[in-house]
Design a protein around this motif. Structure first.
Motif, PDB file in Angstrom:
ATOM      1  N   PHE A   4       0.928  -1.188   0.168  1.00 62.90           N
ATOM      2  CA  PHE A   4       0.048  -0.016  -0.011  1.00 62.90           C
ATOM      3  C   PHE A   4       0.835   1.149  -0.057  1.00 62.90           C
ATOM      4  CE2 PHE A   4      -3.975  -1.767   0.237  1.00 62.90           C
ATOM      5  CZ  PHE A   4      -4.089  -3.008   0.863  1.00 62.90           C
ATOM      6  N   LEU A  49       4.346   1.264   1.660  1.00 57.85           N
ATOM      7  CA  LEU A  49       4.191  -0.031   2.799  1.00 57.85           C
ATOM      8  C   LEU A  49       3.972  -1.580   2.349  1.00 57.85           C
ATOM      9  CD1 LEU A  49       3.704  -0.479   6.045  1.00 57.85           C
ATOM     10  CD2 LEU A  49       1.263  -0.511   5.471  1.00 57.85           C
ATOM     11  N   VAL A  60       2.898  -5.024   2.547  1.00 62.01           N
ATOM     12  CA  VAL A  60       2.140  -5.711   3.298  1.00 62.01           C
ATOM     13  C   VAL A  60       2.328  -7.174   3.407  1.00 62.01           C
ATOM     14  CG1 VAL A  60      -0.376  -6.228   4.104  1.00 62.01           C
ATOM     15  CG2 VAL A  60       0.551  -3.727   3.742  1.00 62.01           C
ATOM     16  N   SER A 118      -0.819 -11.845  14.082  1.00 62.15           N
ATOM     17  CA  SER A 118      -1.015 -10.783  14.956  1.00 62.15           C
ATOM     18  C   SER A 118      -1.876  -9.722  14.010  1.00 62.15           C
ATOM     19  CB  SER A 118       0.309 -10.140  15.357  1.00 62.15           C
ATOM     20  OG  SER A 118       1.042 -11.072  15.901  1.00 62.15           O
ATOM     21  N   SER A 119      -2.351  -8.867  14.841  1.00 65.75           N
ATOM     22  CA  SER A 119      -3.092  -7.716  13.938  1.00 65.75           C
ATOM     23  C   SER A 119      -2.105  -6.930  13.202  1.00 65.75           C
ATOM     24  CB  SER A 119      -3.691  -6.839  14.978  1.00 65.75           C
ATOM     25  OG  SER A 119      -4.588  -6.051  14.360  1.00 65.75           O
ATOM     26  N   GLY A 120      -2.462  -6.995  11.853  1.00 68.02           N
ATOM     27  CA  GLY A 120      -1.832  -6.283  11.011  1.00 68.02           C
ATOM     28  C   GLY A 120      -0.593  -6.977  10.320  1.00 68.02           C
ATOM     29  N   SER A 121      -0.756  -8.407  10.342  1.00 70.66           N
ATOM     30  CA  SER A 121       0.395  -9.034   9.794  1.00 70.66           C
ATOM     31  C   SER A 121       0.030  -9.411   8.385  1.00 70.66           C
ATOM     32  CB  SER A 121       0.583 -10.522  10.450  1.00 70.66           C
ATOM     33  OG  SER A 121      -0.856 -11.207  10.577  1.00 70.66           O
ATOM     34  N   GLY A 122      -1.329  -8.940   7.789  1.00 74.60           N
ATOM     35  CA  GLY A 122      -1.675  -9.032   6.550  1.00 74.60           C
ATOM     36  C   GLY A 122      -2.517 -10.177   6.023  1.00 74.60           C
ATOM     37  N   LYS A 123      -3.421 -10.911   6.916  1.00 72.57           N
ATOM     38  CA  LYS A 123      -4.301 -11.781   6.831  1.00 72.57           C
ATOM     39  C   LYS A 123      -5.231 -11.271   5.925  1.00 72.57           C
ATOM     40  CE  LYS A 123      -4.939 -12.301  11.350  1.00 72.57           C
ATOM     41  NZ  LYS A 123      -4.337 -11.324  11.871  1.00 72.57           N
ATOM     42  N   SER A 124      -6.261 -10.429   6.489  1.00 73.40           N
ATOM     43  CA  SER A 124      -7.268  -9.602   5.433  1.00 73.40           C
ATOM     44  C   SER A 124      -6.786  -9.526   4.336  1.00 73.40           C
ATOM     45  CB  SER A 124      -8.072  -8.762   6.246  1.00 73.40           C
ATOM     46  OG  SER A 124      -8.479  -9.089   7.639  1.00 73.40           O
ATOM     47  N   THR A 125      -5.698  -8.803   4.089  1.00 72.85           N
ATOM     48  CA  THR A 125      -5.220  -8.135   2.819  1.00 72.85           C
ATOM     49  C   THR A 125      -5.162  -9.446   1.937  1.00 72.85           C
ATOM     50  OG1 THR A 125      -4.139  -6.341   3.848  1.00 72.85           O
ATOM     51  CG2 THR A 125      -3.335  -6.782   1.542  1.00 72.85           C
ATOM     52  N   GLU A 152      -8.427  -6.537  -3.669  1.00 72.28           N
ATOM     53  CA  GLU A 152      -7.239  -5.891  -3.672  1.00 72.28           C
ATOM     54  C   GLU A 152      -6.658  -6.530  -4.656  1.00 72.28           C
ATOM     55  OE1 GLU A 152      -7.641  -3.599  -0.097  1.00 72.28           O
ATOM     56  OE2 GLU A 152      -6.562  -3.249  -1.850  1.00 72.28           O
ATOM     57  N   GLU A 185     -12.373 -13.176   9.336  1.00 72.35           N
ATOM     58  CA  GLU A 185     -12.653 -12.958  10.774  1.00 72.35           C
ATOM     59  C   GLU A 185     -14.414 -12.881  10.764  1.00 72.35           C
ATOM     60  OE1 GLU A 185      -8.878 -10.185  11.377  1.00 72.35           O
ATOM     61  OE2 GLU A 185     -10.282 -10.221  12.753  1.00 72.35           O
ATOM     62  N   HIS A 244      -9.241 -15.238  14.813  1.00 69.30           N
ATOM     63  CA  HIS A 244      -8.773 -14.985  16.092  1.00 69.30           C
ATOM     64  C   HIS A 244      -9.189 -16.296  17.051  1.00 69.30           C
ATOM     65  CE1 HIS A 244      -6.443 -11.349  15.116  1.00 69.30           C
ATOM     66  NE2 HIS A 244      -7.522 -11.072  14.541  1.00 69.30           N
TER      67      HIS A 244
HETATM   68  N1  ATP Z   1      -6.649  -0.125   1.944  1.00 74.39           N
HETATM   69  C1  ATP Z   1      -5.387   0.182   2.632  1.00 74.39           C
HETATM   70  N2  ATP Z   1      -4.746   1.057   2.569  1.00 74.39           N
HETATM   71  C2  ATP Z   1      -3.196   1.271   3.229  1.00 74.39           C
HETATM   72  N3  ATP Z   1      -3.131   0.371   4.141  1.00 74.39           N
HETATM   73  C3  ATP Z   1      -3.746  -0.651   4.432  1.00 74.39           C
HETATM   74  C4  ATP Z   1      -5.027  -0.917   3.588  1.00 74.39           C
HETATM   75  N4  ATP Z   1      -5.363  -2.276   4.071  1.00 74.39           N
HETATM   76  C5  ATP Z   1      -4.806  -2.757   4.991  1.00 74.39           C
HETATM   77  N5  ATP Z   1      -3.647  -1.939   5.211  1.00 74.39           N
HETATM   78  C6  ATP Z   1      -2.512  -2.019   6.097  1.00 74.39           C
HETATM   79  O1  ATP Z   1      -1.938  -3.396   5.766  1.00 74.39           O
HETATM   80  C7  ATP Z   1      -1.565  -4.086   7.164  1.00 74.39           C
HETATM   81  C8  ATP Z   1      -2.131  -5.323   7.167  1.00 74.39           C
HETATM   82  O2  ATP Z   1      -3.448  -5.006   7.243  1.00 74.39           O
HETATM   83  P1  ATP Z   1      -4.608  -6.587   7.333  1.00 74.39           P
HETATM   84  O3  ATP Z   1      -5.863  -5.966   7.773  1.00 74.39           O
HETATM   85  O4  ATP Z   1      -4.431  -7.243   6.028  1.00 74.39           O
HETATM   86  O5  ATP Z   1      -4.041  -7.172   8.536  1.00 74.39           O
HETATM   87  P2  ATP Z   1      -4.526  -8.418   9.531  1.00 74.39           P
HETATM   88  O6  ATP Z   1      -3.712  -9.428   9.496  1.00 74.39           O
HETATM   89  O7  ATP Z   1      -5.677  -8.762   8.753  1.00 74.39           O
HETATM   90  O8  ATP Z   1      -5.024  -7.518  10.826  1.00 74.39           O
HETATM   91  P3  ATP Z   1      -6.281  -7.813  11.659  1.00 74.39           P
HETATM   92  O9  ATP Z   1      -6.062  -9.109  12.328  1.00 74.39           O
HETATM   93  O10 ATP Z   1      -5.842  -6.699  12.648  1.00 74.39           O
HETATM   94  O11 ATP Z   1      -7.371  -7.710  10.926  1.00 74.39           O
HETATM   95  C9  ATP Z   1      -1.849  -3.020   8.089  1.00 74.39           C
HETATM   96  O12 ATP Z   1      -0.705  -2.206   8.393  1.00 74.39           O
HETATM   97  C10 ATP Z   1      -2.984  -2.265   7.766  1.00 74.39           C
HETATM   98  O13 ATP Z   1      -2.767  -0.911   8.200  1.00 74.39           O
END
Ligand code: ATP
Length: 654
Positions: free
Chosen positions: A414, A417, A419, A438-445, A454, A576, A608
């Motif tokens: 992104f 950044l 991811v 962990s939160s922010g590790s990129g799972k949802s992305t 995406e 989730e 989680h």
């Molecule tokens: N559309 C976006 N624009 C910019 N940054 C993004 C976007 N979507 C996600 N991010 C960033 O990408 C990183 C990974 O996010 P993601 O939601 O994939 O993590 P996650 O592992 O699913 O976290 P969680 O468990 O908290 O949902 C985070 O730093 C988030 O801020």
């Protein structure tokens, strides 16, 4: 069940055919054996050849009924088997006589509406002696390029058509070409009437069935049930043989002139509509498999459309599977034409073919029972059924299943950044993969990259065997090359979101039917019925008329799951699904997800809920800073984590 009311018996739906046959066989008191096929049907259903055996295991007289040698013809043979088993209930059999019904020997072909099997093999050309070199069909080679032309229009197509029409003219029309094309060929795996390069699954299974269940018999009548050749609605009774044998005289004695004998050979001819030039028929296989028995191999062949029209339909279907896409309007038309060429949706045709076939069965069976003096008949006990699940492949390597999804090396940034840094995952059909981290590790992305909510900057995504085509932009990042392909693939991938994403202005039912009606263009009543069935499954039968705002979070998520299932997805992504819920509502949603897992749905779950992931998953992926840090079976990953990060993560979350 009366042959005068065949409605539904000829259904093109594999599961419906199977259910009806099994019900009839059970009521008849048959023992059942299931030969599981290694591949699935279009709705993810397990495929199998079902075998029903009625009578004593040591019976020396045996009547065998085989359906679905050519898959798309399967509904006819299945209808005959089901009706005959039902019509004779309660079954009266002498001790020395038994019945063996082999239901859909090419189950893949029936389920996918193809004449051929999963390897483009015509099963009725596959029963040759594989110890020897397969027969040569040089003249087919000269036609192959014209018969299998990638272009549907344009100069290449015109040239191919001209070549084909020229040979057809010189041969005196399709009747002159048919003996060449339908003789079978063993050199072009993508061609028509391809006989294969060795015994296929259906071949090995048929031989295994006969070797296991028919060896004791010394007098055997076999019916192989077909459609697509001969005059419309007039089922012909044939016996196909490579040379004279004792069974043919037996057949002449039973049926007189009603039986046409087709002796095959390189230059042999017949006016029955089938190919006298071919080798490798089921009729040859049953005699080879039962060398000690007198075997009368019979074929019922129900004429449909004229030979050239049937041939065009088969050729178009071959094109579709080589170069086209089944789930397009053109694909739908080709499939419909193919089905109509083999199973006309004409109640008169169906009634006439069914009635004539049952008469042939009755006549042959009466003669079989009388051979060597008929013993007293006894009622077959209704509860004699024993279900044995046979292993699918006895003589050869099992075909590898195609993964439901393969994702290789996904990268996503992104802005500046990073991811995801090369994340890969694969899941076989029916597997559940859970992604934790962990939160922010990129799972949802990662999940959102899979169905291109995406756009990944790099990597490959293959869903149900189809790779999403990507192209590079000027800045070097990858974007989908064809959005229509993305839309099509997306319609096969269901997504369940954290926040449900239901339309607030639509009722629950309207939310569910929206996409099947408008994206899949399904028929309204069937879609509504399906939606009600899904609401029942998720425990919301009474909420169909409510709006999302009137439901609890748990109920909304269950409605969202029903909406996802309404699209009959090949793969379900769950992001989730319980994290927006109050703790007391989590359990009801997890119960539904667990049920989906048990039913064999392929799922990738970001969660989680560690205990749940451990119980329900086949594989766990632990993501850390956009990379797979650890991966494996739940027992391994949770009990013996290899990486320090995983250990720390588990210590925090459990
Ligand atoms: N559309 C976006 N624009 C910019 N940054 C993004 C976007 N979507 C996600 N991010 C960033 O990408 C990183 C990974 O996010 P993601 O939601 O994939 O993590 P996650 O592992 O699913 O976290 P969680 O468990 O908290 O949902 C985070 O730093 C988030 O801020």
């Amino acid at each position: 069940m009366s042959p005068s009311t065949p409605s539904g018996l000829f259904s093109g739906d594999y599961s419906a055919l199977r259910a009806r046959f099994l019900a009839a066989a059970r009521t008849a008191g048959a023992s059942l054996v299931e030969y599981l096929h290694p591949l699935h049907g279009p709705d993810g259903e397990r495929l199998a050849t079902d075998v029903a055996y009625l009578g004593r295991n040591d019976a020396r007289k045996l009547m065998v009924l085989i359906s679905g040698t050519h898959g798309v013809e399967g509904p006819f043979g299945s209808a005959c088997q089901t009706a005959w088993l039902s019509q004779n209930t309660p079954w009266q059999l002498p001790d020395d006589t038994a019945v063996l019904a082999i239901h859909l020997i090419n189950p893949w072909g029936t389920a996918w509406s193809r004449r051929v099997n999963e390897d483009n093999v015509d099963l009725n050309r596959n029963f040759i002696d594989w110890q020897k070199a397969p027969p040569k069909n040089e003249r087919y080679g000269t036609l192959h390029g014209a018969l299998v032309c990638p272009a549907l229009e344009g100069p290449a197509h015109d040239t191919a058509m001209e070549a084909y029409e020229e040979v057809k003219r010189r041969s005196g029309g399709y009747a002159g070409l048919a003996p060449i094309i339908e003789a079978g060929q063993y050199d072009f795996p993508d061609g028509l009437f391809y006989g294969g390069d060795g015994p296929v699954w259906s071949n090995r299974t048929l031989i295994d069935i006969l070797t296991t269940l028919a060896q004791q018999a010394s007098e055997v009548v076999v019916f192989d049930l077909h459609t697509g050749a001969g005059p419309y609605g007039y089922p012909a009774l044939l016996s196909v043989a490579e040379s004279e044998h004792a069974g043919l005289d037996w057949g002449r004695g039973i049926f007189g002139p009603a039986l046409s004998i087709v002796v095959t050979g390189a230059n042999a001819t017949t006016d029955t509509g089938i190919a006298a030039t071919a080798t490798g028929y089921v009729s040859a296989a049953v005699r080879t498999a039962l060398p000690k028995a007198r075997v009368l191999p019979l074929v019922v062949e129900c004429g449909t459309l004229d030979g050239a029209t049937v041939s065009d339909a088969v050729q178009a279907d071959n094109w579709l599977h080589l170069f086209g896409k089944v789930d397009t309007p053109l694909g739908g038309r080709i499939k419909k034409t193919l089905r109509a060429a083999f199973i006309p949706e004409d109640a008169d045709w169906q009634r006439a073919c069914l009635a004539a076939s049952l008469r042939h069965f009755d006549r042959a069976f009466a003669d079989l029972k009388a051979v060597g003096g008929a013993g007293p008949e006894k009622t077959v006990p209704a509860a004699a059924a024993v279900t044995i699940v046979a292993h699918p492949d006895v003589n050869g390597p099992r075909l590898a299943e195609r993964p439901a999804i393969e994702v290789h090396g996904i990268h996503k940034r992104f802005g500046i950044l990073p991811v995801l840094n090369g994340v890969s995952v694969s899941a076989q059909p029916g597997e559940v993969v859970s992604m934790i981290g962990s939160s922010g590790s990129g799972k949802s992305t990662f999940l959102r990259c899979i169905n291109l909510l995406e756009q990944p900057n790099d990597g490959r995504i293959v869903i149900d065997g189809e790779e999403i085509r990507m192209k590079k932009t000027a800045d070097g990042s990858a974007v989908p090359a064809d959005m229509r392909q993305v839309e099509r693939i997306r319609s096969r991938v269901g997504m369940v979101f954290q926040n449900f994403n239901l339309w607030p202005h639509m009722t629950v039912l309207e939310n569910i039917v929206e996409a099947p009606l408008h994206v899949l263009k399904e028929e309204r009543q069937a879609t509504v019925d399906h939606a009600h069935a899904l609401l029942k499954k998720v425990g919301l039968s009474d909420k169909h008329a409510q709006y999302p705002g009137q439901l609890s979070g748990g109920q909304q998520q269950r409605a969202a799951i029903a909406r996802t299932l309404a699209m009959r997805p090949k793969l379900i992504l769950l992001d989730e699904p319980t994290s927006a819920l109050d703790p007391e509502l989590v359990g009801e949603v997890l119960r539904v997800i667990r049920q989906l897992a048990e039913e064999g749905n392929t799922m990738i779950l970001v969660t989680h809920e560690m205990q749940f992931a451990r119980e329900v998953s086949h594989k766990i992926l632990f993501l850390h800073q956009g990379k797979v840090e650890e991966e494996g079976a739940p027992a391994e990953v949770f009990t013996n984590p290899r990486s320090e990060r995983m250990r720390q993560f588990l210590a925090r979350t459990f």
